[in-house]
Design an enzyme around this catalytic site. Structure first.
Site, PDB file in Angstrom:
ATOM      1  N   ASP A  66     -33.503 -11.486 -29.347  1.00 37.10           N
ATOM      2  CA  ASP A  66     -33.355 -12.793 -30.005  1.00 37.10           C
ATOM      3  C   ASP A  66     -33.869 -13.911 -29.107  1.00 37.10           C
ATOM      4  O   ASP A  66     -33.819 -13.811 -27.885  1.00 37.10           O
ATOM      5  CB  ASP A  66     -31.875 -13.011 -30.357  1.00 37.10           C
ATOM      6  N   HIS A  83     -42.944 -14.996 -31.334  1.00 36.23           N
ATOM      7  CA  HIS A  83     -42.921 -13.592 -31.771  1.00 36.23           C
ATOM      8  C   HIS A  83     -44.022 -12.798 -31.067  1.00 36.23           C
ATOM      9  O   HIS A  83     -43.828 -11.648 -30.682  1.00 36.23           O
ATOM     10  CB  HIS A  83     -43.093 -13.497 -33.290  1.00 36.23           C
ATOM     11  N   LEU A 105     -39.284   9.307 -23.648  1.00 33.54           N
ATOM     12  CA  LEU A 105     -38.405   8.221 -24.119  1.00 33.54           C
ATOM     13  C   LEU A 105     -38.500   8.206 -25.639  1.00 33.54           C
ATOM     14  O   LEU A 105     -39.587   8.326 -26.190  1.00 33.54           O
ATOM     15  CB  LEU A 105     -38.893   6.872 -23.574  1.00 33.54           C
TER      16      LEU A 105
HETATM   17  C1  IPE Z   1     -30.895 -10.752 -35.181  1.00 33.93           C
HETATM   18  O1  IPE Z   1     -31.421 -12.009 -34.848  1.00 33.93           O
HETATM   19  C2  IPE Z   1     -31.949  -9.879 -35.746  1.00 33.93           C
HETATM   20  C3  IPE Z   1     -33.080  -9.554 -34.865  1.00 33.93           C
HETATM   21  C4  IPE Z   1     -33.228  -9.889 -33.614  1.00 33.93           C
HETATM   22  C5  IPE Z   1     -34.082  -8.750 -35.477  1.00 33.93           C
HETATM   23  P1  IPE Z   1     -31.240 -13.243 -35.830  1.00 33.93           P
HETATM   24  O2  IPE Z   1     -31.852 -14.401 -35.121  1.00 33.93           O
HETATM   25  O3  IPE Z   1     -31.756 -12.938 -37.169  1.00 33.93           O
HETATM   26  O4  IPE Z   1     -29.645 -13.372 -35.908  1.00 33.93           O
HETATM   27  P2  IPE Z   1     -28.722 -14.552 -36.409  1.00 33.93           P
HETATM   28  O5  IPE Z   1     -29.233 -15.002 -37.734  1.00 33.93           O
HETATM   29  O6  IPE Z   1     -28.836 -15.652 -35.403  1.00 33.93           O
HETATM   30  O7  IPE Z   1     -27.344 -13.964 -36.451  1.00 33.93           O
HETATM   31  C1  IPE Z   2     -35.802 -12.900 -32.862  1.00 31.02           C
HETATM   32  O1  IPE Z   2     -36.108 -14.207 -32.544  1.00 31.02           O
HETATM   33  C2  IPE Z   2     -36.884 -12.228 -33.668  1.00 31.02           C
HETATM   34  C3  IPE Z   2     -36.510 -11.944 -35.063  1.00 31.02           C
HETATM   35  C4  IPE Z   2     -35.350 -12.139 -35.595  1.00 31.02           C
HETATM   36  C5  IPE Z   2     -37.545 -11.382 -35.887  1.00 31.02           C
HETATM   37  P1  IPE Z   2     -35.767 -15.393 -33.537  1.00 31.02           P
HETATM   38  O2  IPE Z   2     -36.934 -15.606 -34.439  1.00 31.02           O
HETATM   39  O3  IPE Z   2     -34.480 -15.166 -34.214  1.00 31.02           O
HETATM   40  O4  IPE Z   2     -35.653 -16.592 -32.518  1.00 31.02           O
HETATM   41  P2  IPE Z   2     -34.618 -17.799 -32.558  1.00 31.02           P
HETATM   42  O5  IPE Z   2     -33.248 -17.214 -32.641  1.00 31.02           O
HETATM   43  O6  IPE Z   2     -34.948 -18.614 -33.769  1.00 31.02           O
HETATM   44  O7  IPE Z   2     -34.874 -18.520 -31.285  1.00 31.02           O
HETATM   45 MG    MG Z   3     -32.546 -15.655 -33.795  1.00 33.58          MG
END
Ligand code: IPE
Ligand code: IPE
Ligand code: MG
Length: 252
Positions: free
Chosen positions: A25, A42, A136
């Site tokens: 995240d 990303h 792995l």
């Molecule tokens: C969780 O991250 C899912 C992934 C990293 C794929 P999110 O950014 O979607 O989670 P929430 O919405 O903050 O809980």
């Molecule tokens: C995690 O990073 C990747 C996915 C959920 C696909 P985020 O896109 O949730 O990044 P933040 O939380 O907005 O910083």
């Molecule tokens: Mg996120």
């Protein structure tokens, strides 16, 4: 092969977790801090995946499970979802051969029905090519939700053998997406949030949880070592007392 669950059997203590599960995240915030579009975060996030795979191989971790896209991430703006799907396609096109050369077995876990034909084709080719590798196992959770996982397991069982007998823990576990991996020893969530966000609900029953403010694109091998160091300091009691644990440790 199915592994005993951590509620059914206490595993031997190890310095290196056999299975690490990560919620990757913070990509969006990493980009925003640099005045870049979220997609730039990303893209950098894919680099961290590469770093993590290499680091886990070097440290003899056996299973690495990465949360790439949750069943709730479809709620994001369509343009972001489309970009994430494109990045997934590109990553598979570019990386599968390299993973194979490095002895990595690739598995994509989640509800694949909603993905397009190109993505599904790349997934099945990648899984097939790397099927016999054993250095792995890399599980990518995509359109994955912990509740979906439990429900598909239960519904599969009901379909197969009806509801005449109660479902047992080991029957259910054998139907879950990660049935062929030991349950995670270490869970890591980057990006500062302290929640599970519908990741591996069943499998995290006795996993050690580690949360870090580091954003996923900044998460490197040193950050992984800090997580593993924290894991080593934990006392995994599995319901027992500290005194019992000390007795077990004292035995030759
Ligand atoms: C969780 O991250 C899912 C992934 C990293 C794929 P999110 O950014 O979607 O989670 P929430 O919405 O903050 O809980
Ligand atoms: C995690 O990073 C990747 C996915 C959920 C696909 P985020 O896109 O949730 O990044 P933040 O939380 O907005 O910083
Ligand atoms: Mg996120």
């Amino acid at each position: 092969m199915t592994f005993k669950s951590l509620t059914a059997e206490i595993p031997e203590a190890r310095l290196i977790p056999r299975h690490i599960a990560i919620i990757m995240d913070g990509n969006g915030r990493w980009a925003r801090q640099r005045m870049l579009p979220r997609v730039a975060g990303h893209k950098r996030g894919v680099e961290s995946v590469r770093t993590m795979v290499r680091a886990c191989i070097e440290r003899s971790v056996e299973h690495l499970t990465l949360f790439a896209f949750s069943s709730e991430n479809w709620r994001r703006p369509a343009a972001e979802v489309d970009t994430l799907m494109e990045l997934f396609v590109i990553a598979l096109e570019r990386e599968v051969d390299k993973l194979h050369k490095n002895g990595v077995r690739l598995r994509i876990v989640g509800n694949l029905e909603r993905f397009g034909p190109r993505l599904n084709q790349l997934i099945s080719e990648g899984e097939k090519l790397t099927h016999d590798n054993n250095r792995l196992t890399l599980n990518i959770a995509a359109n994955y939700g912990g509740r979906w996982d439990i429900l598909q397991a239960v519904n599969g069982l009901l379909q197969e053998r009806g509801a005449n007998e109660p479902i047992t823990e080991s029957e259910l576990a054998s139907r879950l997406c990660l049935a062929d991996a030991p349950e995670p020893d270490l869970f890591i969530r980057t990006g500062g949030e302290q929640r599970v966000s519908n990741f591996l609900l069943w499998q995290l029953a006795y996993t050690e949880l580690y949360f870090t403010d580091t954003l996923w694109p900044d998460f490197d091998a040193d950050a992984l070592d800090a997580a593993i160091a924290s894991y080593r300091r934990r006392e995994r009691r599995f319901g027992r007392t500290s005194e019992q644990l000390a007795e077990v440790m004292a035995k030759p």
